[in-house]
Design a protein around this motif. Structure first.
Motif, short mmCIF file in Angstrom:
data_model
loop_
_atom_site.label_atom_id
_atom_site.label_comp_id
_atom_site.label_asym_id
_atom_site.label_seq_id
_atom_site.Cartn_x
_atom_site.Cartn_y
_atom_site.Cartn_z
N LEU B 21 0.86 -1.18 0.00
CA LEU B 21 0.00 0.00 0.00
C LEU B 21 0.90 1.23 0.00
O LEU B 21 1.94 1.25 0.67
CB LEU B 21 -0.89 0.01 1.24
N ARG B 22 0.48 2.25 -0.74
CA ARG B 22 1.33 3.42 -0.91
C ARG B 22 0.66 4.67 -0.37
O ARG B 22 -0.56 4.83 -0.46
CB ARG B 22 1.66 3.63 -2.38
N CYS B 23 1.48 5.55 0.18
CA CYS B 23 1.02 6.85 0.69
C CYS B 23 1.97 7.91 0.16
O CYS B 23 3.18 7.87 0.44
CB CYS B 23 1.02 6.83 2.21
N ASN B 24 1.44 8.86 -0.61
CA ASN B 24 2.23 9.99 -1.11
C ASN B 24 1.79 11.26 -0.38
O ASN B 24 0.59 11.45 -0.14
CB ASN B 24 2.01 10.19 -2.61
N TYR B 69 7.10 9.72 0.18
CA TYR B 69 6.17 8.61 0.13
C TYR B 69 6.49 7.60 1.24
O TYR B 69 7.59 7.61 1.80
CB TYR B 69 6.19 7.91 -1.24
N SER B 70 5.49 6.79 1.52
CA SER B 70 5.64 5.70 2.47
C SER B 70 4.92 4.48 1.92
O SER B 70 3.91 4.62 1.21
CB SER B 70 5.08 6.08 3.84
N LEU B 71 5.45 3.32 2.24
CA LEU B 71 4.87 2.06 1.79
C LEU B 71 4.58 1.18 3.00
O LEU B 71 5.38 1.11 3.93
CB LEU B 71 5.82 1.33 0.85
N LEU B 72 3.44 0.52 2.95
CA LEU B 72 3.09 -0.47 3.97
C LEU B 72 3.03 -1.83 3.28
O LEU B 72 2.31 -2.00 2.29
CB LEU B 72 1.75 -0.14 4.61
N TYR B 73 3.82 -2.79 3.79
CA TYR B 73 3.84 -4.14 3.22
C TYR B 73 3.12 -5.10 4.16
O TYR B 73 3.35 -5.07 5.37
CB TYR B 73 5.29 -4.64 3.07
N ILE B 74 2.27 -5.91 3.57
CA ILE B 74 1.61 -6.97 4.34
C ILE B 74 1.97 -8.28 3.66
O ILE B 74 1.67 -8.49 2.47
CB ILE B 74 0.09 -6.79 4.37
N VAL B 84 -9.64 -1.05 6.46
CA VAL B 84 -9.13 0.12 5.75
C VAL B 84 -7.83 0.57 6.40
O VAL B 84 -7.73 0.64 7.63
CB VAL B 84 -10.15 1.29 5.78
N TYR B 85 -6.84 0.84 5.56
CA TYR B 85 -5.54 1.29 6.03
C TYR B 85 -5.38 2.76 5.70
O TYR B 85 -5.55 3.18 4.55
CB TYR B 85 -4.43 0.47 5.39
N PHE B 86 -5.05 3.54 6.72
CA PHE B 86 -4.86 4.99 6.56
C PHE B 86 -3.43 5.36 6.87
O PHE B 86 -2.82 4.82 7.80
CB PHE B 86 -5.75 5.77 7.52
N CYS B 87 -2.90 6.30 6.11
CA CYS B 87 -1.69 6.97 6.55
C CYS B 87 -2.07 8.39 6.98
O CYS B 87 -3.10 8.92 6.54
CB CYS B 87 -0.61 7.00 5.46
N ALA B 88 -1.27 8.97 7.85
CA ALA B 88 -1.57 10.30 8.37
C ALA B 88 -0.26 11.05 8.62
O ALA B 88 0.71 10.46 9.11
CB ALA B 88 -2.38 10.20 9.66
N ILE B 98 -3.36 16.25 12.59
CA ILE B 98 -2.81 15.36 11.58
C ILE B 98 -3.82 15.21 10.46
O ILE B 98 -5.03 15.28 10.69
CB ILE B 98 -2.39 13.99 12.16
N ILE B 99 -3.31 15.03 9.27
CA ILE B 99 -4.14 14.90 8.07
C ILE B 99 -4.12 13.44 7.64
O ILE B 99 -3.05 12.86 7.47
CB ILE B 99 -3.61 15.77 6.93
N PHE B 100 -5.30 12.88 7.46
CA PHE B 100 -5.42 11.49 7.03
C PHE B 100 -5.61 11.42 5.52
O PHE B 100 -6.29 12.26 4.93
CB PHE B 100 -6.63 10.83 7.70
N GLY B 101 -5.02 10.40 4.91
CA GLY B 101 -5.37 10.07 3.54
C GLY B 101 -6.76 9.46 3.51
O GLY B 101 -7.37 9.21 4.55
#
Lengths: 112, 110
Positions: B21-24, B69-74, B84-88, B98-101
């Motif tokens: 999963l990616r977070c920009n 960017y950040s990546l979450l690996y499962i 649901v997976y959120f980055c903030a 904090i701002i959530f995606g």
């Protein structure tokens, strides 16, 4: 184990009613937050409080107010509920100087 | 203000599969968090990861702050990973806000 409780999991109210959502924490954390969550929009901050009787507006405070009379309790008030306030409301807290937020189970509010 | 974008918005996988999963984010940040929201609505903090890589069991996260960017690996997904997976990220440095995606909805099929 940390614990954040919210007064109701599900709530149904009529347009124009005054609505109180309660959040209680047993962690003695200074910072408390109220968010609303809507599909496709993620979580948006309504209000937060960094100490008793202190409050600051978040990104979407219109139509809401808050109260923090005691450290462990942070209340969200909908002065006159409207249908566009139908949402999932999430309470969170965070200790001073730390980054991790701890969330309650959420309240699903339906305004008819 | 800072923008946070997550991709993909939805992901359906079979049990045992791996996922990324990616977070920009649009501006420099000094911290980033990943959260998991289970199907009943409970949000749990997974990682606080301003930079580098962290691992916790089958989950790991990497943040490359210079490239925003950040990546979450499962790995070896289980049905309990659904949700649901959120980055903030913080609105500005040392802020309480904090701002959530908008999240990635992950469904793991048995």
């Amino acid at each position: 184990d940390v614990k954040v409780t919210q007064s109701s999991r599900y709530l149904v109210k009529r347009t124009g009613e005054k609505v109180f959502l309660e959040c209680v924490q047993d962690m003695d954390h200074e910072n408390m937050f109220w968010y609303r969550q809507d599909p496709g929009l993620g979580l948006r901050l309504i209000y937060f409080s960094y100490d008793v009787k202190m409050k600051e507006k978040g990104d979407i405070p219109e139509g809401y107010s808050v109260s923090r009379e005691k450290k462990e309790r942070f209340s969200l008030i909908l002065e006159s509920a409207s249908t566009n306030q139908t949402s999932m409301y999430l309470c969170a807290n965070r200790p001073a100087g730390k980054e991790t937020q701890y969330f309650g189970p959420g309240t699903r509010l339906l305004v008819l | 203000g800072i923008q946070v974008e997550q991709s993909p918005p939805d992901l359906i996988l079979q049990e045992g599969a791996n996922s990324t999963l990616r977070c920009n984010f649009s501006d420099s940040v000094n911290n980033l968090q990943w959260f998991h929201q289970n199907p009943w609505g409970q949000l749990i903090n997974l990682f606080y990861i301003p930079s580098g890589t962290k691992q916790n069991g089958r989950l790991s996260a990497t943040t490359v702050a210079t490239e925003r960017y950040s990546l979450l690996y499962i790995s070896s997904s289980q049905t309990t990973d659904s949700g649901v997976y959120f980055c903030a990220v913080p609105l500005y440095s040392s802020a309480s806000k904090i701002i959530f995606g908008s999240g990635t909805r992950l469904s793991i099929r048995p």
